[in-house]
Scaffold this motif. Structure first.
Motif, PDB file in Angstrom:
ATOM      1  N   GLU A 139       5.681 -12.457 -11.978  1.00  0.00           N
ATOM      2  CA  GLU A 139       5.496 -12.245 -10.692  1.00  0.00           C
ATOM      3  C   GLU A 139       4.071 -11.517 -10.509  1.00  0.00           C
ATOM      4  O   GLU A 139       3.747 -10.567 -11.187  1.00  0.00           O
ATOM      5  CB  GLU A 139       6.423 -11.067 -10.170  1.00  0.00           C
ATOM      6  N   ARG A 140       3.321 -12.209  -9.451  1.00  0.00           N
ATOM      7  CA  ARG A 140       1.783 -11.702  -9.508  1.00  0.00           C
ATOM      8  C   ARG A 140       1.709  -9.984  -9.302  1.00  0.00           C
ATOM      9  O   ARG A 140       0.692  -9.586  -9.872  1.00  0.00           O
ATOM     10  CB  ARG A 140       1.356 -12.428  -8.365  1.00  0.00           C
TER      11      ARG A 140
ATOM     12  N   GLY B  16       4.253  -7.975  -9.921  1.00  0.00           N
ATOM     13  CA  GLY B  16       5.010  -7.224 -10.816  1.00  0.00           C
ATOM     14  C   GLY B  16       4.427  -6.199 -11.830  1.00  0.00           C
ATOM     15  O   GLY B  16       3.156  -6.278 -11.916  1.00  0.00           O
ATOM     16  N   PRO B  17       5.487  -5.444 -12.158  1.00  0.00           N
ATOM     17  CA  PRO B  17       4.971  -4.199 -13.071  1.00  0.00           C
ATOM     18  C   PRO B  17       4.290  -4.680 -14.479  1.00  0.00           C
ATOM     19  O   PRO B  17       3.398  -4.315 -15.318  1.00  0.00           O
ATOM     20  CB  PRO B  17       6.046  -3.417 -13.293  1.00  0.00           C
ATOM     21  N   ASP B  18       4.730  -6.051 -14.859  1.00  0.00           N
ATOM     22  CA  ASP B  18       4.363  -6.624 -16.105  1.00  0.00           C
ATOM     23  C   ASP B  18       3.062  -7.194 -16.053  1.00  0.00           C
ATOM     24  O   ASP B  18       2.348  -7.795 -17.126  1.00  0.00           O
ATOM     25  CB  ASP B  18       5.256  -7.471 -16.823  1.00  0.00           C
ATOM     26  N   HIS B  19       2.465  -7.683 -14.867  1.00  0.00           N
ATOM     27  CA  HIS B  19       1.055  -8.508 -14.697  1.00  0.00           C
ATOM     28  C   HIS B  19       0.121  -8.305 -15.490  1.00  0.00           C
ATOM     29  O   HIS B  19      -0.605  -8.972 -16.225  1.00  0.00           O
ATOM     30  CB  HIS B  19       1.133  -8.660 -13.006  1.00  0.00           C
TER      31      HIS B  19
ATOM     32  N   ALA C 293      -6.672 -19.074  -7.440  1.00  0.00           N
ATOM     33  CA  ALA C 293      -6.158 -18.451  -8.565  1.00  0.00           C
ATOM     34  C   ALA C 293      -5.468 -16.955  -8.356  1.00  0.00           C
ATOM     35  O   ALA C 293      -6.193 -16.336  -7.256  1.00  0.00           O
ATOM     36  CB  ALA C 293      -7.445 -18.306  -9.468  1.00  0.00           C
ATOM     37  N   GLN C 294      -4.722 -16.777  -8.974  1.00  0.00           N
ATOM     38  CA  GLN C 294      -3.858 -15.675  -8.920  1.00  0.00           C
ATOM     39  C   GLN C 294      -5.032 -14.376  -9.456  1.00  0.00           C
ATOM     40  O   GLN C 294      -5.264 -14.816 -10.651  1.00  0.00           O
ATOM     41  CB  GLN C 294      -2.732 -15.430  -9.168  1.00  0.00           C
ATOM     42  N   GLY C 295      -4.679 -13.307  -9.323  1.00  0.00           N
ATOM     43  CA  GLY C 295      -5.680 -12.194 -10.160  1.00  0.00           C
ATOM     44  C   GLY C 295      -4.940 -12.100 -11.185  1.00  0.00           C
ATOM     45  O   GLY C 295      -3.964 -12.363 -11.728  1.00  0.00           O
TER      46      GLY C 295
END
Length: 202
Positions: free
Chosen positions: A122-123, A125-128, A200-202
């Motif tokens: 997930e963009r 999300g905590p793991d990004h 693009a997603q960051g």
């Protein structure tokens, strides 16, 4: 570049050498040609112009001109992450794809184990942020390795399911489309025909 562009290349190289008060032998110019001939002439011309603007006090080595074209290892890794994010958004977990730059696919496998797992990220999300750092490091490591010819391929979720059940998985049709961005840096990716990557997603 092709041989027809060699005289123009040598002329630009000599102009840069003159600006830096350096004498270039024919042998040295041939070395620069062999290193840079894989790139198209407008791209090399831009790199030579950028070298002129940077006001270096020594003549750039061939590798330094390549870095002007391709970016530093850190810049390359960041662009690889951006393209992986684009592909996640456009292709999704249910389609297979092939990266021309196999190091992107290898980094995906190293960090996420599979393409379908990568697409679950997930963009916001905590793991990004953690996965991004892991991908950048994995990509730089993958670039240093010799990868097999098919290393750029990543199978879809449905294909993995077929394989797990002993069936032959088949993904949807894919067509090569150009990606937006700087030339020569991860510039083509296999995506479903007619689709282009999203921002693009960051």
């Amino acid at each position: 570049m092709d041989l027809q562009q060699q005289p123009e290349f040598f002329a630009e190289l000599l102009a840069l050498a003159e600006a830096l008060d350096v004498e270039l032998s024919d042998r040295r110019m041939e070395i620069y040609w062999r290193v840079l001939e894989e790139y198209d002439w407008p791209t090399v011309q831009r790199a030579l112009a950028e070298a002129m603007r940077r006001k270096w006090y020594k003549f750039p080595q061939p590798g330094e001109l390549v870095e002007l074209i391709e970016g530093s290892p850190e810049e390359q890794a960041e662009m690889a992450w951006q393209q992986a994010q684009d592909a996640m958004a456009v292709v999704g977990a249910y389609r297979s794809l092939v990266f021309d730059d196999a190091a992107i696919a290898e980094a995906v496998r190293m960090v996420f184990r599979s393409w379908s797992e990568a697409c679950l990220l997930e963009r916001d999300g905590p793991d990004h942020a953690v996965k991004r750092r892991e991908f950048l490091a994995a990509y730089r490591a993958a670039r240093q390795r010799s990868l097999p010819a098919n290393a750029g391929y990543l199978g879809s979720l449905s294909e993995a399911s077929h394989v797990s059940r002993g069936l032959s998985g088949a993904s949807g049709e894919a067509g090569l489309v150009p990606l937006r961005g700087r030339p020569h840096i991860f510039d083509r990716l296999a995506l479903p025909s007619g689709e282009e990557p999203s921002d693009a997603q960051g």
